[in-house]
Design an enzyme around this catalytic site. Structure first.
Site, PDB file in Angstrom:
ATOM      1  N   ASP A  76      -8.671 -19.301  -6.736  1.00 16.13           N
ATOM      2  CA  ASP A  76      -9.435 -20.527  -6.939  1.00 16.13           C
ATOM      3  C   ASP A  76     -10.912 -20.165  -6.962  1.00 16.13           C
ATOM      4  OD1 ASP A  76      -9.240 -23.659  -6.870  1.00 16.13           O
ATOM      5  OD2 ASP A  76     -10.916 -23.126  -5.557  1.00 16.13           O
ATOM      6  N   HIS A 117     -11.583 -27.998  -1.739  1.00 13.74           N
ATOM      7  CA  HIS A 117     -12.599 -27.472  -2.658  1.00 13.74           C
ATOM      8  C   HIS A 117     -13.402 -26.344  -2.026  1.00 13.74           C
ATOM      9  CE1 HIS A 117     -11.708 -30.171  -5.930  1.00 13.74           C
ATOM     10  NE2 HIS A 117     -11.712 -31.175  -5.074  1.00 13.74           N
ATOM     11  N   ASP A 120      -8.260 -23.478  -0.922  1.00 19.92           N
ATOM     12  CA  ASP A 120      -7.480 -23.952  -2.069  1.00 19.92           C
ATOM     13  C   ASP A 120      -6.598 -22.852  -2.645  1.00 19.92           C
ATOM     14  OD1 ASP A 120      -8.740 -26.303  -1.561  1.00 19.92           O
ATOM     15  OD2 ASP A 120      -9.969 -26.314  -3.372  1.00 19.92           O
TER      16      ASP A 120
END
Length: 199
Positions: A15, A174, A179
């Site tokens: 991510d 986030h 994540d």
């Protein structure tokens, strides 16, 4: 002719957080990764996604940013300008980490959706290290994986449409490492999921 030996695939959930829609004009600000599992001729074996992880916050590469994109991550861009890791250093460290955790296997990046994260990751790897440990196409999109198994059009898929037992119990924060770990659990669940039962 002897059958060709195929290396196992080591899936790495990645991510990224960025301050704009594409790399170059805008910057990747953080990169998180977690080993999700390995697949060989005997099937898929999930890993503990919190066990082998990588995280860096990066110095921006341009002055431009999209305020709405920056707000998603909550990262302090001014702090990253002075304290963020130089991209060349961060990406070299990441490539070394990928090679280390995937010894004996072929690393495959997986993401949800992979398209955005892969665009930044691959561009940064080529721009700052000259090569990618994933090759040019070693990525797997979890959204597509679910759509294929569920027999749904891709545009009909969102995490909210998935059976709850496929989703990680972790929050999507986030923060790139949080994540990546959350999505590693989703990936492992998707790999083991046989698909929906009879209608």
């Amino acid at each position: 002719m002897a059958p060709r030996r195929v290396k196992p695939s080591l899936y790495i959930s990645v991510d990224i957080e960025a301050d704009g829609p594409i790399p170059g004009p805008w910057s990747m600000l953080s990169l998180g990764a977690a080993v999700a599992g390995v697949q060989d001729a005997d099937g898929f074996t999930a890993a503990d996604p919190g066990e082998r992880t990588f995280y860096r916050e990066l110095r921006p590469i341009s002055e431009d940013f999209v305020p709405e994109a920056l707000a998603v991550s909550g990262l302090d861009r001014a702090r990253l300008i002075t304290e963020g890791t130089e991209p060349a250093v961060a990406l070299a460290e990441f490539a070394d980490w990928v090679r280390e955790v995937s010894a004996g296997a072929q690393p495959v990046m997986c993401g949800y959706p992979a398209s955005y994260d892969w665009t930044f990751l691959y561009w940064y790897l080529i721009r700052f290290t000259g090569q990618s440990p994933f090759g040019h196409s070693g990525c797997l999109d979890m959204k597509t994986l679910y759509a294929t198994k569920a027999g749904l059009p891709l545009r009909a898929v969102a995490k909210g449409t998935m059976p709850r037992d496929l989703l990680s119990r972790r929050r999507h924060t986030h923060h790139a490492l949080d994540d990546a770990v959350e999505q590693a659990e989703l990936f492992a669940n998707l790999m083991r999921w046989p698909g929906p039962g009879p209608a």
